[in-house]
Write a protein that holds these residues in place. Sequence first.
Motif, mmCIF file in Angstrom:
data_model
loop_
_atom_site.group_PDB
_atom_site.id
_atom_site.type_symbol
_atom_site.label_atom_id
_atom_site.label_comp_id
_atom_site.label_asym_id
_atom_site.label_seq_id
_atom_site.Cartn_x
_atom_site.Cartn_y
_atom_site.Cartn_z
ATOM 1 N N THR A 206 -52.508 30.763 -20.737
ATOM 2 C CA THR A 206 -52.292 30.850 -22.181
ATOM 3 C C THR A 206 -51.810 32.226 -22.617
ATOM 4 O OG1 THR A 206 -54.635 31.425 -22.506
ATOM 5 C CG2 THR A 206 -54.022 29.089 -22.646
ATOM 6 N N ASP A 207 -51.414 33.059 -21.671
ATOM 7 C CA ASP A 207 -50.869 34.351 -22.042
ATOM 8 C C ASP A 207 -49.541 34.170 -22.774
ATOM 9 O OD1 ASP A 207 -51.025 37.366 -21.716
ATOM 10 O OD2 ASP A 207 -49.062 36.958 -20.818
ATOM 11 N N ARG A 208 -49.286 35.047 -23.726
ATOM 12 C CA ARG A 208 -48.112 34.885 -24.592
ATOM 13 C C ARG A 208 -46.814 34.940 -23.794
ATOM 14 N NH1 ARG A 208 -46.613 38.673 -29.867
ATOM 15 N NH2 ARG A 208 -44.668 37.608 -30.399
ATOM 16 N N GLU A 209 -46.709 35.888 -22.881
ATOM 17 C CA GLU A 209 -45.475 36.024 -22.108
ATOM 18 C C GLU A 209 -45.227 34.799 -21.229
ATOM 19 O OE1 GLU A 209 -47.675 38.352 -22.534
ATOM 20 O OE2 GLU A 209 -46.553 39.870 -23.653
ATOM 21 N N HIS A 210 -46.306 34.289 -20.609
ATOM 22 C CA HIS A 210 -46.156 33.100 -19.766
ATOM 23 C C HIS A 210 -45.750 31.879 -20.590
ATOM 24 C CE1 HIS A 210 -48.416 35.621 -16.926
ATOM 25 N NE2 HIS A 210 -47.937 34.837 -15.985
ATOM 26 N N LEU A 211 -46.312 31.752 -21.787
ATOM 27 C CA LEU A 211 -45.968 30.617 -22.628
ATOM 28 C C LEU A 211 -44.507 30.672 -23.061
ATOM 29 C CD1 LEU A 211 -49.133 30.305 -24.897
ATOM 30 C CD2 LEU A 211 -48.423 28.755 -23.083
ATOM 31 N N GLN A 212 -44.055 31.839 -23.436
ATOM 32 C CA GLN A 212 -42.662 31.960 -23.849
ATOM 33 C C GLN A 212 -41.704 31.676 -22.687
ATOM 34 O OE1 GLN A 212 -42.453 35.898 -25.544
ATOM 35 N NE2 GLN A 212 -43.004 35.177 -27.603
ATOM 36 N N ALA A 213 -42.079 32.169 -21.490
ATOM 37 C CA ALA A 213 -41.221 31.914 -20.328
ATOM 38 C C ALA A 213 -41.174 30.431 -19.997
ATOM 39 C CB ALA A 213 -41.723 32.711 -19.128
ATOM 40 N N LEU A 214 -42.320 29.739 -20.094
ATOM 41 C CA LEU A 214 -42.349 28.302 -19.823
ATOM 42 C C LEU A 214 -41.556 27.523 -20.860
ATOM 43 C CD1 LEU A 214 -43.419 25.890 -18.215
ATOM 44 C CD2 LEU A 214 -45.514 25.988 -19.604
ATOM 45 N N ALA A 215 -41.679 27.906 -22.131
ATOM 46 C CA ALA A 215 -40.929 27.223 -23.186
ATOM 47 C C ALA A 215 -39.425 27.408 -23.014
ATOM 48 C CB ALA A 215 -41.375 27.731 -24.547
ATOM 49 N N GLN A 216 -39.003 28.605 -22.637
ATOM 50 C CA GLN A 216 -37.585 28.850 -22.426
ATOM 51 C C GLN A 216 -37.060 28.044 -21.236
ATOM 52 O OE1 GLN A 216 -35.589 30.582 -24.459
ATOM 53 N NE2 GLN A 216 -33.880 29.865 -23.173
ATOM 54 N N ARG A 217 -37.871 27.919 -20.196
ATOM 55 C CA ARG A 217 -37.465 27.125 -19.028
ATOM 56 C C ARG A 217 -37.320 25.648 -19.399
ATOM 57 N NH1 ARG A 217 -40.677 25.442 -14.620
ATOM 58 N NH2 ARG A 217 -42.407 26.734 -15.387
ATOM 59 N N LEU A 218 -38.166 25.163 -20.291
ATOM 60 C CA LEU A 218 -38.056 23.779 -20.735
ATOM 61 C C LEU A 218 -36.838 23.579 -21.616
ATOM 62 C CD1 LEU A 218 -41.818 23.083 -21.526
ATOM 63 C CD2 LEU A 218 -40.492 22.132 -19.629
ATOM 64 N N ARG A 219 -36.507 24.561 -22.438
ATOM 65 C CA ARG A 219 -35.321 24.448 -23.301
ATOM 66 C C ARG A 219 -34.040 24.391 -22.474
ATOM 67 N NH1 ARG A 219 -38.230 28.531 -26.307
ATOM 68 N NH2 ARG A 219 -39.161 27.613 -28.196
ATOM 69 N N ASP A 220 -34.049 25.050 -21.333
ATOM 70 C CA ASP A 220 -32.851 25.062 -20.492
ATOM 71 C C ASP A 220 -32.635 23.757 -19.739
ATOM 72 O OD1 ASP A 220 -32.450 27.655 -21.315
ATOM 73 O OD2 ASP A 220 -33.442 28.558 -19.567
ATOM 74 N N SER A 221 -33.621 22.868 -19.776
ATOM 75 C CA SER A 221 -33.485 21.603 -19.057
ATOM 76 C C SER A 221 -32.555 20.660 -19.820
ATOM 77 C CB SER A 221 -34.863 20.955 -18.885
ATOM 78 O OG SER A 221 -34.741 19.682 -18.298
ATOM 79 N N ALA A 222 -31.817 19.846 -19.072
ATOM 80 C CA ALA A 222 -30.888 18.898 -19.693
ATOM 81 C C ALA A 222 -31.609 17.713 -20.315
ATOM 82 C CB ALA A 222 -29.879 18.412 -18.651
ATOM 83 N N MET A 223 -32.884 17.499 -19.993
ATOM 84 C CA MET A 223 -33.624 16.356 -20.520
ATOM 85 C C MET A 223 -34.204 16.617 -21.909
ATOM 86 S SD MET A 223 -33.582 13.829 -18.362
ATOM 87 C CE MET A 223 -34.956 12.906 -19.030
ATOM 88 N N THR A 224 -34.300 17.858 -22.319
ATOM 89 C CA THR A 224 -34.993 18.196 -23.560
ATOM 90 C C THR A 224 -33.997 18.348 -24.700
ATOM 91 O OG1 THR A 224 -34.902 20.576 -23.066
ATOM 92 C CG2 THR A 224 -36.822 19.351 -22.309
ATOM 93 N N ASP A 225 -34.440 17.892 -25.869
ATOM 94 C CA ASP A 225 -33.657 18.066 -27.089
ATOM 95 C C ASP A 225 -34.193 19.222 -27.918
ATOM 96 O OD1 ASP A 225 -31.810 17.622 -29.098
ATOM 97 O OD2 ASP A 225 -33.085 16.157 -30.121
ATOM 98 N N ALA A 226 -35.532 19.380 -27.925
ATOM 99 C CA ALA A 226 -36.158 20.483 -28.651
ATOM 100 C C ALA A 226 -37.520 20.764 -28.024
ATOM 101 C CB ALA A 226 -36.299 20.153 -30.131
ATOM 102 N N VAL A 227 -37.933 22.028 -28.098
ATOM 103 C CA VAL A 227 -39.228 22.468 -27.569
ATOM 104 C C VAL A 227 -39.925 23.249 -28.667
ATOM 105 C CG1 VAL A 227 -40.428 23.850 -25.829
ATOM 106 C CG2 VAL A 227 -38.393 22.544 -25.193
ATOM 107 N N VAL A 228 -41.156 22.843 -29.001
ATOM 108 C CA VAL A 228 -41.918 23.482 -30.074
ATOM 109 C C VAL A 228 -43.170 24.112 -29.467
ATOM 110 C CG1 VAL A 228 -43.137 23.154 -32.251
ATOM 111 C CG2 VAL A 228 -41.045 21.854 -31.785
ATOM 112 N N LEU A 229 -43.313 25.399 -29.713
ATOM 113 C CA LEU A 229 -44.486 26.134 -29.227
ATOM 114 C C LEU A 229 -45.153 26.792 -30.422
ATOM 115 C CD1 LEU A 229 -46.295 27.447 -27.056
ATOM 116 C CD2 LEU A 229 -44.565 29.239 -26.812
ATOM 117 N N ASP A 230 -46.439 26.485 -30.616
ATOM 118 C CA ASP A 230 -47.184 27.045 -31.741
ATOM 119 C C ASP A 230 -47.658 28.447 -31.372
ATOM 120 O OD1 ASP A 230 -48.565 27.500 -34.020
ATOM 121 O OD2 ASP A 230 -50.165 26.055 -33.658
#
Length: 341
Positions: free
Chosen positions: A172-196
């Motif tokens: 749940t570290d902030r840097e790890h969460l942002q890195a994971l969210a960015q990796r999901l956004r780069d995927s061709a399967m995703t349309d949008a990624v929301v991180l609170d």
Amino acid sequence: MKQPTRSTSASRSRRTQRPEPKAQRSTGAIAARTGLGDRWHAWVGHHREMAGEALRRFFATPLASGMTALVIAIALALPTALQLGLVNFQRALAGWDGQPQISVFLHKEARESAVDSFTEELRADADVAEVTYISPEEALEEFQQSSGLGDAMMGLDNNPLPAVLLLRPQNTDREHLQALAQRLRDSAMTDAVVLDMAWVQRLAQLTELGQRLSAGLAVLLAMGVLLVVVNTIRLHIENRREEILVVKLVGATDAFVRRPFLYSGLCYGFFGGLLAWLLVAAGVALLSGPVAGLSSSYGSGYALRGPGFPYLLALTAGAALLGLVGAWLAVARHIRAIEPR
């Protein structure tokens, strides 16, 4: 002229012989040298004797010694309880549904086989703790129930909602969460990624506030423990002033004089740390029942974690060190002022 007889010559020879001098005996003090082994055994023996004497003096006055140890225990139990509370708070958040999660909205044109493959890939990811798949039909039903627009949604020809993946991150570290969210956004399967991130930031700030508060309280109360030990050892020195004068008259060094007081400080610190651990353990035992009942009412098996052996070791060792430092400060200040005249 007569010749001397044999007896006469023998007697003359005996008179002419001088008596041999007797061996002189050495008089006075004899200097003896002590080896390194003898000095080591004497040093260890004196330490053992002073440690036993400190224990006897501690238990000889149980009321006064117990009161001093209890004051030290209360001062140490407060920051320990706060730190243990932070640990249990973080454990509770780890199993709470309101912890940080990432909502991944998939493309509506994605095929079902590709969605299943992508879901299994995320479940095998080391940075993802849990993945929950919500189909478009389930999302529509949940929206109708929560929004109250069920009749309006029934008039639509197509379901406008896409499939959603709810990810619970491992870290749940902030840097790890942002890195994971960015990796999901780069995927061709995703349309949008929301991180609170607002919730994550509040959680991180709350945890940091508790840690700093615990550290500051620990420093302040450690200084209080030092003052308690210094004052107690100073009273011991004043009560044994005449004894200190006598041993210094016969040649005792400052190290020899300070040794029993240092062991007394160790005793106060050690038993104070032991009492602090018992106080924290008793508090956890009193709260375990209500906390278990509250968690079971929410369908959770959460239970408080008490202070284990690491806490016992840290409290006794840290408190004994504080007692030793406090005794050293008291002895260094007051022993030098006591000198025979």
